[in-house]
Design a protein around this motif. Sequence first.
Motif, PDB file in Angstrom:
ATOM      1  N   TYR A 142       0.182 -58.856 -11.004  1.00  0.00           N
ATOM      2  CA  TYR A 142       0.482 -58.228 -12.292  1.00  0.00           C
ATOM      3  C   TYR A 142       1.640 -58.979 -12.943  1.00  0.00           C
ATOM      4  O   TYR A 142       2.777 -58.906 -12.468  1.00  0.00           O
ATOM      5  CB  TYR A 142       0.841 -56.749 -12.048  1.00  0.00           C
ATOM      6  CG  TYR A 142       0.607 -55.871 -13.246  1.00  0.00           C
ATOM      7  CD1 TYR A 142      -0.674 -55.583 -13.685  1.00  0.00           C
ATOM      8  CD2 TYR A 142       1.679 -55.347 -13.959  1.00  0.00           C
ATOM      9  CE1 TYR A 142      -0.894 -54.796 -14.791  1.00  0.00           C
ATOM     10  CE2 TYR A 142       1.473 -54.546 -15.073  1.00  0.00           C
ATOM     11  CZ  TYR A 142       0.187 -54.265 -15.487  1.00  0.00           C
ATOM     12  OH  TYR A 142      -0.032 -53.480 -16.582  1.00  0.00           O
ATOM     13  N   LYS A 144       4.330 -60.579 -15.929  1.00  0.00           N
ATOM     14  CA  LYS A 144       5.250 -60.040 -16.936  1.00  0.00           C
ATOM     15  C   LYS A 144       4.477 -59.763 -18.234  1.00  0.00           C
ATOM     16  O   LYS A 144       4.704 -58.759 -18.899  1.00  0.00           O
ATOM     17  CB  LYS A 144       6.365 -61.064 -17.173  1.00  0.00           C
ATOM     18  CG  LYS A 144       7.470 -60.624 -18.087  1.00  0.00           C
ATOM     19  CD  LYS A 144       8.692 -61.495 -17.880  1.00  0.00           C
ATOM     20  CE  LYS A 144       9.700 -61.307 -18.983  1.00  0.00           C
ATOM     21  NZ  LYS A 144       9.417 -62.110 -20.181  1.00  0.00           N
ATOM     22  N   TYR A 147       2.808 -56.480 -18.077  1.00  0.00           N
ATOM     23  CA  TYR A 147       3.756 -55.394 -18.360  1.00  0.00           C
ATOM     24  C   TYR A 147       4.014 -55.274 -19.856  1.00  0.00           C
ATOM     25  O   TYR A 147       4.144 -54.185 -20.401  1.00  0.00           O
ATOM     26  CB  TYR A 147       5.094 -55.637 -17.635  1.00  0.00           C
ATOM     27  CG  TYR A 147       5.128 -54.990 -16.268  1.00  0.00           C
ATOM     28  CD1 TYR A 147       5.226 -53.614 -16.146  1.00  0.00           C
ATOM     29  CD2 TYR A 147       5.031 -55.750 -15.115  1.00  0.00           C
ATOM     30  CE1 TYR A 147       5.225 -53.008 -14.900  1.00  0.00           C
ATOM     31  CE2 TYR A 147       5.029 -55.158 -13.868  1.00  0.00           C
ATOM     32  CZ  TYR A 147       5.124 -53.788 -13.765  1.00  0.00           C
ATOM     33  OH  TYR A 147       5.114 -53.183 -12.542  1.00  0.00           O
ATOM     34  N   GLU A 148       4.077 -56.423 -20.513  1.00  0.00           N
ATOM     35  CA  GLU A 148       4.440 -56.415 -21.935  1.00  0.00           C
ATOM     36  C   GLU A 148       3.342 -55.829 -22.825  1.00  0.00           C
ATOM     37  O   GLU A 148       3.578 -55.528 -23.995  1.00  0.00           O
ATOM     38  CB  GLU A 148       4.837 -57.834 -22.363  1.00  0.00           C
ATOM     39  CG  GLU A 148       6.222 -58.164 -21.798  1.00  0.00           C
ATOM     40  CD  GLU A 148       6.648 -59.615 -21.999  1.00  0.00           C
ATOM     41  OE1 GLU A 148       7.794 -59.919 -21.609  1.00  0.00           O
ATOM     42  OE2 GLU A 148       5.843 -60.407 -22.536  1.00  0.00           O
TER      43      GLU A 148
END
Length: 329
Positions: A142, A144, A147-148
């Motif tokens: 997963y 960054k 996540y964004e």
Amino acid sequence: MWKIIRPYLRNIYRRLIGLKFFFYDYIRYIKFSGWKENFDDIEVRNYKSVILYHGLEKSLSYKVRNPNSGWNNAYQILELLKIADKDKNLGFHEKVSKIVLEKFLSLSENINSEKTQYFIEELKKLNNFNENYKASCGYIEYSKNDYENGILENPEDFFLSRYSLREFKNEIVRDIDIKRALNLSMKTPSVCNRQPWAIYHTSKKEIKDIVLTYQQGNKPFGENIPNLIIVAVDLKAFFSADEHYQHWIDGGLLSMSIMYAFHSVGIATCPLNWSAKPKNDLGLRKSLNIKDNHTIIMVLAVGYPNENNKVCVSPRKTLDDIFYNLEKK
Ligand SMILES: Cc1cc2nc3c(=O)[nH]c(=O)nc-3n(C[C@H](O)[C@H](O)[C@H](O)COP(=O)(O)O)c2cc1C
């Protein structure tokens, strides 16, 4: 004289009543939680399964994992799988637990071990698990960037535009809208990912009336609430005394997720407390199909907003009022 005695009497009365109410919760916990670990009960068995396989999932997800860890959980999962297989009645968590176990066994550090051979032989003996069952479990990469995807352009617009609404558009919220929001709320975290929730929903007047008779806090708007939800938590998911408050916490988290989920699709809610006296809790249970092992956390009024509404401002404290730097004493 009366003025002096009264506060003392009130204190004694409140302590006694408090004791009675705590006792009610205690009895419910003793009667309905999973502490007896009766694994013939599919629900208890499933909650135990998720505790165990979630331990494996965590172990699988560490960048540097201890190559010897996880076996204890693996053996316990296998035992539960055998009970489930005999029972021929499989729940969600135990189906997942088998897949996670297989992922654990196929780790490079495990795949050639004698223990794994034993597991493979034992797993072959299971007859009632569908080999084609698929579930996203174990771990994923997963980034960054992933996540964004959750970043809101203007989070203030989202968070500061939710208000509790008590007078709704005179229209039942469509099932598809209810289910959409509730599906979003299923991503709520819970202890060991047990997801011990139960959600009851109705838009029938006679049922709403029963709930609202026992709920203190819906006057005078209750009779026009379009849809009602009861958020409950399954006590069977909890196994020890240290967990005796956990159902309130998991249920509270789900409740807030539901409210934000509805808000994200333009549907309004009003949380309605279930700080109910035992008498009211029992009264509601007598009239409706709420399972004994489901503790009611709260009620939610749901409806489409009108074009124009009046809402309470309910001002918030500033962060400075409640913020403490955590320091050593
Ligand atoms: C657990 C809980 C129980 C609540 N119970 C009631 C209730 O019984 N009746 C009611 O009118 N509002 C109830 N509320 C709504 C609160 O009054 C409201 O959330 C608070 O004033 C903040 O306002 P806001 O939701 O508009 O931001 C409850 C809220 C929570 C979180």
